[in-house]
Design an enzyme around this catalytic site. Structure first.
Site, short mmCIF file in Angstrom:
data_model
loop_
_atom_site.label_atom_id
_atom_site.label_comp_id
_atom_site.label_asym_id
_atom_site.label_seq_id
_atom_site.Cartn_x
_atom_site.Cartn_y
_atom_site.Cartn_z
N HIS A 43 -2.48 2.73 -0.80
CA HIS A 43 -2.71 3.70 -1.10
C HIS A 43 -1.72 5.12 -1.16
CE1 HIS A 43 -3.05 4.37 2.69
NE2 HIS A 43 -2.48 5.52 2.72
N HIS A 125 4.28 8.20 -2.66
CA HIS A 125 4.68 6.48 -1.63
C HIS A 125 3.85 6.40 -1.24
CE1 HIS A 125 5.43 8.11 2.43
NE2 HIS A 125 4.61 7.10 2.92
#
Length: 176
Positions: A43, A125
């Site tokens: 995620h 990220h």
């Protein structure tokens, strides 16, 4: 009194791309480079909330539901390593304005609700490897995944049976 939960807001990575990322990671990084993040746990965190009471969770969810902004396209085309936190990550060279706005709104709401927010700037990220204690060769530029982002979610992080599992608790759609 209800127990608190460890929560965060994030963007889910579609299962098809999760699969591609797992294969790319296996092809590009040595097996001993670190502990791979499970595909289902991939995620992009927008705002980490920490331990949150049920009451605060309801308030944060209500605030998240008032966010109105268009969806955007996320391009995963950058990678790197943070030696201090022992993480190898996949990110974006040019974060879309919508991603930065969404993260900033959620982080600001979390801070106003008493959830500690790191003073570090938001660095979009997803974590590929944890516990990467040594420098890892990063693949050369040229990799690229495109993800249309049409929603974000509130997740719970639980450590059970020796594994961390992330569960989506609630989702919000971004405007078209």
């Amino acid at each position: 009194m209800s127990e608190s939960k460890r929560l965060f807001f994030a963007i889910a990575i579609p299962p098809k791309i999760q699969k591609q990322l797992v294969q790319w990671r296996a092809d590009c990084f040595p097996a001993d480079a670190g502990v791979p993040v499970a595909a289902a746990n991939m995620h992009m965190t927008l705002a980490f909330l920490g331990e949150v009471s049920a009451e605060k969770q309801r308030a944060l969810a209500a605030m998240a539901g008032r966010i109105h902004q268009p969806g955007f396209t996320l391009h995963l085309d950058d990678a790197g390593q943070w030696l201090r936190s022992r993480v190898v990550w996949l990110g974006t060279r040019q974060p879309p304005r919508g991603l930065l706005q969404l993260a900033n709104m959620l982080r600001a709401q979390a801070a106003r609700s008493g959830c500690y927010q790191s003073p570090q700037p938001f660095h979009p990220h997803l974590t590929l490897l944890r516990n990467a204690g040594q420098a890892v060769p990063i693949p050369p530029p040229g990799f690229h995944w495109e993800i249309p982002v049409t929603e974000f979610a509130l997740y719970e992080s639980r450590f059970t049976g020796g594994r961390t599992r992330y569960t989506s608790l609630q989702r919000w759609t971004l405007n078209e």
